[in-house]
Enzyme design. Sequence first.
Site, PDB file in Angstrom:
ATOM      1  N   HIS A 172      76.203  -0.757   2.011  1.00  0.00           N
ATOM      2  CA  HIS A 172      74.727  -0.857   2.055  1.00  0.00           C
ATOM      3  C   HIS A 172      74.114  -0.775   0.646  1.00  0.00           C
ATOM      4  O   HIS A 172      73.385   0.161   0.318  1.00  0.00           O
ATOM      5  CB  HIS A 172      74.154   0.228   2.983  1.00  0.00           C
ATOM      6  CG  HIS A 172      72.799  -0.144   3.520  1.00  0.00           C
ATOM      7  ND1 HIS A 172      72.364   0.206   4.780  1.00  0.00           N
ATOM      8  CD2 HIS A 172      71.773  -0.850   2.975  1.00  0.00           C
ATOM      9  CE1 HIS A 172      71.139  -0.249   4.984  1.00  0.00           C
ATOM     10  NE2 HIS A 172      70.760  -0.899   3.889  1.00  0.00           N
ATOM     11  N   GLY A 180      61.968 -14.696   6.376  1.00  0.00           N
ATOM     12  CA  GLY A 180      60.873 -14.003   5.701  1.00  0.00           C
ATOM     13  C   GLY A 180      61.093 -14.039   4.196  1.00  0.00           C
ATOM     14  O   GLY A 180      61.729 -14.956   3.678  1.00  0.00           O
ATOM     15  N   THR A 205      73.263  -8.932   5.296  1.00  0.00           N
ATOM     16  CA  THR A 205      72.644  -7.924   4.418  1.00  0.00           C
ATOM     17  C   THR A 205      71.381  -7.387   5.091  1.00  0.00           C
ATOM     18  O   THR A 205      70.545  -6.769   4.436  1.00  0.00           O
ATOM     19  CB  THR A 205      72.261  -8.527   3.046  1.00  0.00           C
ATOM     20  OG1 THR A 205      71.433  -9.681   3.276  1.00  0.00           O
ATOM     21  CG2 THR A 205      73.467  -8.922   2.229  1.00  0.00           C
ATOM     22  N   ILE A 245      63.009 -12.290   2.138  1.00  0.00           N
ATOM     23  CA  ILE A 245      64.384 -12.272   1.616  1.00  0.00           C
ATOM     24  C   ILE A 245      65.107 -13.564   2.002  1.00  0.00           C
ATOM     25  O   ILE A 245      65.797 -14.164   1.171  1.00  0.00           O
ATOM     26  CB  ILE A 245      65.137 -11.015   2.105  1.00  0.00           C
ATOM     27  CG1 ILE A 245      64.430  -9.746   1.587  1.00  0.00           C
ATOM     28  CG2 ILE A 245      66.591 -11.039   1.619  1.00  0.00           C
ATOM     29  CD1 ILE A 245      64.963  -8.442   2.156  1.00  0.00           C
ATOM     30  N   GLU A 254      76.399   3.174  10.650  1.00  0.00           N
ATOM     31  CA  GLU A 254      76.615   3.658   9.274  1.00  0.00           C
ATOM     32  C   GLU A 254      76.592   5.183   9.246  1.00  0.00           C
ATOM     33  O   GLU A 254      75.749   5.773   9.930  1.00  0.00           O
ATOM     34  CB  GLU A 254      75.520   3.108   8.362  1.00  0.00           C
ATOM     35  CG  GLU A 254      75.585   1.608   8.246  1.00  0.00           C
ATOM     36  CD  GLU A 254      74.499   1.031   7.329  1.00  0.00           C
ATOM     37  OE1 GLU A 254      73.847   1.808   6.596  1.00  0.00           O
ATOM     38  OE2 GLU A 254      74.327  -0.183   7.362  1.00  0.00           O
TER      39      GLU A 254
HETATM   40  C1  DGY Z   1      65.847  -1.629   3.224  1.00  0.00           C
HETATM   41  O1  DGY Z   1      64.965  -1.701   2.378  1.00  0.00           O
HETATM   42  O2  DGY Z   1      65.602  -1.685   4.425  1.00  0.00           O
HETATM   43  C2  DGY Z   1      67.241  -1.439   2.721  1.00  0.00           C
HETATM   44  O3  DGY Z   1      68.182  -1.658   3.702  1.00  0.00           O
HETATM   45  C3  DGY Z   1      67.415  -0.053   2.136  1.00  0.00           C
HETATM   46  O4  DGY Z   1      67.069   0.889   3.078  1.00  0.00           O
END
Ligand code: DGY
Length: 323
Positions: free
Chosen positions: A289, A160, A240, A162, A271
């Site tokens: 995070h 997507g 990530t 990112i 987490e």
């Molecule tokens: C998101 O935007 O999902 C990041 O992980 C921060 O919450």
Amino acid sequence: MAVVSRPRVALTQRYTPATEARARELFEVTDNPGDTPYDADGLRMLLATHDGVLCTVTDRLTREVLAVTPRRARVLANCGVGVNHIDREAAREFGLIVTNTPDVLTDDTADLAIALMLMTMRRLGEAERLLRSGTWTGLRPTFHLGQRLTGKRLGIIGYGRIGRAVAQRAHHGFGMSVQYWSPRAGADDGGLAERATSVEALLGSSDVVSLHCPATPDTRHLLHADRIARMVPWGVLINTARGDVVDEGALAEALHAGVIAGAGLDVYEREPALHPRLVTAPNTVLLPHLGSATTETRDAMGLKAVENLRAALSGEAPPDRVA
Ligand code: DGY
């Protein structure tokens, strides 16, 4: 003259000063000066007494929480793009609008993925810990050798916004060849990356694997022990996206056994708890995070969430509705 009361909005944590100031301009705000996440009862109380809630990834908005009655809330504006902590099906059923904050965090999250690639390939976390421990004896030609990132093969799972931003940085900045796997073909990246035929094919032919898919029931433990074992032994895994996408226990064991060469992680299954075997695993870079954690992006995310609240609470279509 009749006094028109403003909507009541709860902020579940501290948000940036710009975000909180804008929220106060528009709403009667209940803030959270202690910045401690609410438990289920606390969240139920907010939903029972406010028209809207500005929430984030630490707020577990489960069906049981959303089912509170009587419920005053009409909108949940999430400050973040991932909404796996909100039961969207239940929200739809209960007539609750849910929004998120896409686009504004794409660059920072992609930057962090690249930072983790460099840190893990060059073993920079280990190197810094060693230096601070006072045991460095000076440069030696064979000391602390890592792997070059430039020119390597990157496999991206989830293509997507990112994922594509990472592909661009890797290709244009580091001359990497890029392949991706995603359930949907034909992502618009100008032909930069080729689509792998399967997750397994991508894992077996990438020096670096970077995860950028959302956490859904379909992607839970997408990288399980058998798939991790398909990676090349010099390969490194970067996450990530969300912790649930990887079987953390299996990853920790693979790192200890040398099945892969390293991992750079920003997200975890439980987490803020860390799997104890990950903490002791060799060549593992662990960040708390931080993907979108810059002042610029957290301001943009917060203001976007507030705008979604404003629109939804005034009867307009919120720009970033996801349920
Ligand atoms: C998101 O935007 O999902 C990041 O992980 C921060 O919450």
